[in-house]
Design an enzyme around this catalytic site. Structure first.
Site, PDB file in Angstrom:
ATOM      1  N   HIS A 160      15.676  16.974  -0.354  1.00  0.00           N
ATOM      2  CA  HIS A 160      16.926  16.580  -1.000  1.00  0.00           C
ATOM      3  C   HIS A 160      16.710  15.290  -1.802  1.00  0.00           C
ATOM      4  O   HIS A 160      15.760  14.554  -1.556  1.00  0.00           O
ATOM      5  CB  HIS A 160      17.995  16.260   0.059  1.00  0.00           C
ATOM      6  CG  HIS A 160      18.521  17.441   0.793  1.00  0.00           C
ATOM      7  ND1 HIS A 160      18.537  17.504   2.174  1.00  0.00           N
ATOM      8  CD2 HIS A 160      19.075  18.594   0.361  1.00  0.00           C
ATOM      9  CE1 HIS A 160      19.089  18.651   2.543  1.00  0.00           C
ATOM     10  NE2 HIS A 160      19.424  19.342   1.474  1.00  0.00           N
ATOM     11  N   CYS A 247      21.438  12.276   7.235  1.00  0.00           N
ATOM     12  CA  CYS A 247      21.872  13.664   7.450  1.00  0.00           C
ATOM     13  C   CYS A 247      22.796  13.856   8.646  1.00  0.00           C
ATOM     14  O   CYS A 247      23.531  14.828   8.710  1.00  0.00           O
ATOM     15  CB  CYS A 247      20.676  14.569   7.724  1.00  0.00           C
ATOM     16  SG  CYS A 247      19.194  14.178   6.862  1.00  0.00           S
TER      17      CYS A 247
HETATM   18  C1  CIR Z   1      17.489  21.934   6.596  1.00  0.00           C
HETATM   19  O1  CIR Z   1      16.385  22.292   6.169  1.00  0.00           O
HETATM   20  O2  CIR Z   1      18.538  22.228   6.035  1.00  0.00           O
HETATM   21  C2  CIR Z   1      17.534  21.101   7.857  1.00  0.00           C
HETATM   22  N1  CIR Z   1      16.523  21.516   8.758  1.00  0.00           N
HETATM   23  C3  CIR Z   1      17.390  19.644   7.515  1.00  0.00           C
HETATM   24  C4  CIR Z   1      18.520  19.114   6.697  1.00  0.00           C
HETATM   25  C5  CIR Z   1      18.418  17.651   6.456  1.00  0.00           C
HETATM   26  N2  CIR Z   1      19.567  17.191   5.782  1.00  0.00           N
HETATM   27  C6  CIR Z   1      19.568  16.173   4.929  1.00  0.00           C
HETATM   28  O3  CIR Z   1      18.507  15.665   4.579  1.00  0.00           O
HETATM   29  N3  CIR Z   1      20.723  15.816   4.407  1.00  0.00           N
END
Ligand code: CIR
Length: 252
Positions: A160, A247
């Site tokens: 991201h 996150c």
């Molecule tokens: C994903 O791949 O969507 C989750 N395992 C990790 C999301 C992390 N979110 C973020 O960086 N905002």
């Protein structure tokens, strides 16, 4: 100033979430401890923290940042980019509606909140594998109604935008080398991460206090020059699932 945060407990099946990290098998008890420490820290910074139950059908749902974009005026419920996460957003609407009017990104547009960086009245929206141009425009148009501007930024590296760039106060971005030359960020001072500490890009500014992942001494020394208090917390199990500090909460 933030006064609230919304978080969600990780469920026992969290290791079935998406990950590209090759950091070993994550441990549930350790993750729960790390999550609890994170919540305690937010509370110590005077945030009232809502802790939602885990969602058994969605092992990544404790990464609540991805399912909404919250400003002082409005909460925009996103539509996550990963198929296995689509549906998580339905469960954040009611908790957020207690605090803010809500709007929704319309499918087929997809946005992950991890791609959305707010700096005052300016938004940067990462165009990534999770967030597409059309929905960045949808989000930008909603936010424009509340006096915000947005700039789209291509995310060529990392999951991201906020895996690589975060605002750390004092007109300064904490940023990986890959993003430093982006014209969108020209107006900010920059702290450029060493490549071997790139994970520390995901540092969280809460009420003039920086929360950074544990174990990145070069980044800590650079951030110390800002003169803000810094707390480090161990998020090893979160990192194994491609997640980080921003996150795990929605702050407002
Ligand atoms: C994903 O791949 O969507 C989750 N395992 C990790 C999301 C992390 N979110 C973020 O960086 N905002």
């Amino acid at each position: 100033m933030f006064t609230h945060a919304i978080t969600r407990l990780p469920g026992p099946n969290f290791a079935q979430g998406i990950t590209t990290a090759d950091l070993g098998v994550p441990d549930y008890d350790r993750l729960l401890q790390q999550h609890a420490t994170y919540i305690d820290l937010l509370r110590s910074l005077n945030l009232a923290v809502t802790v939602l139950d885990s969602l058994p059908a969605y092992p990544d749902a404790y990464f609540v940042e991805d399912v909404a974009v919250v400003t002082p005026e409005i909460a925009v419920i996103t539509h996550p980019g990963a198929a296995s996460r689509q549906g998580e957003e339905a469960a954040i609407k009611e908790p957020l509606a207690e605090f803010k009017p809500t709007r929704c990104i319309q499918s087929p547009g997809t946005v992950d909140g991890g791609d959305v960086l707010m700096v005052g009245k300016q938004f940067f929206i990462g165009i990534s594998e999770r967030t597409n141009q059309a929905s960045a425009e949808q989000l930008g148009n909603i936010l424009a109604g509340y006096g915000y501007e947005y700039t789209a930024v291509a995310v060529a590296a990392g999951l991201h935008l906020k895996s690589s760039v975060n605002y750390v106060g004092k007109n300064t971005l904490l940023i990986t080398a890959e993003f430093t030359d982006q014209p969108a960020f020209a107006r900010y001072a920059k702290i450029i991460l060493d490549a071997d500490e790139a994970y520390a890009a995901n540092t969280l500014l809460v009420n003039e206090h920086l929360i950074m992942p544990q174990g990145f001494p070069k980044t800590r020394a650079k951030l110390a020059k800002l003169g803000l208090p810094i707390s480090e917390i161990d998020v090893s199990e979160v990192q194994k699932m491609d997640g980080g500090l921003t996150c795990m909460s929605l702050r407002f």
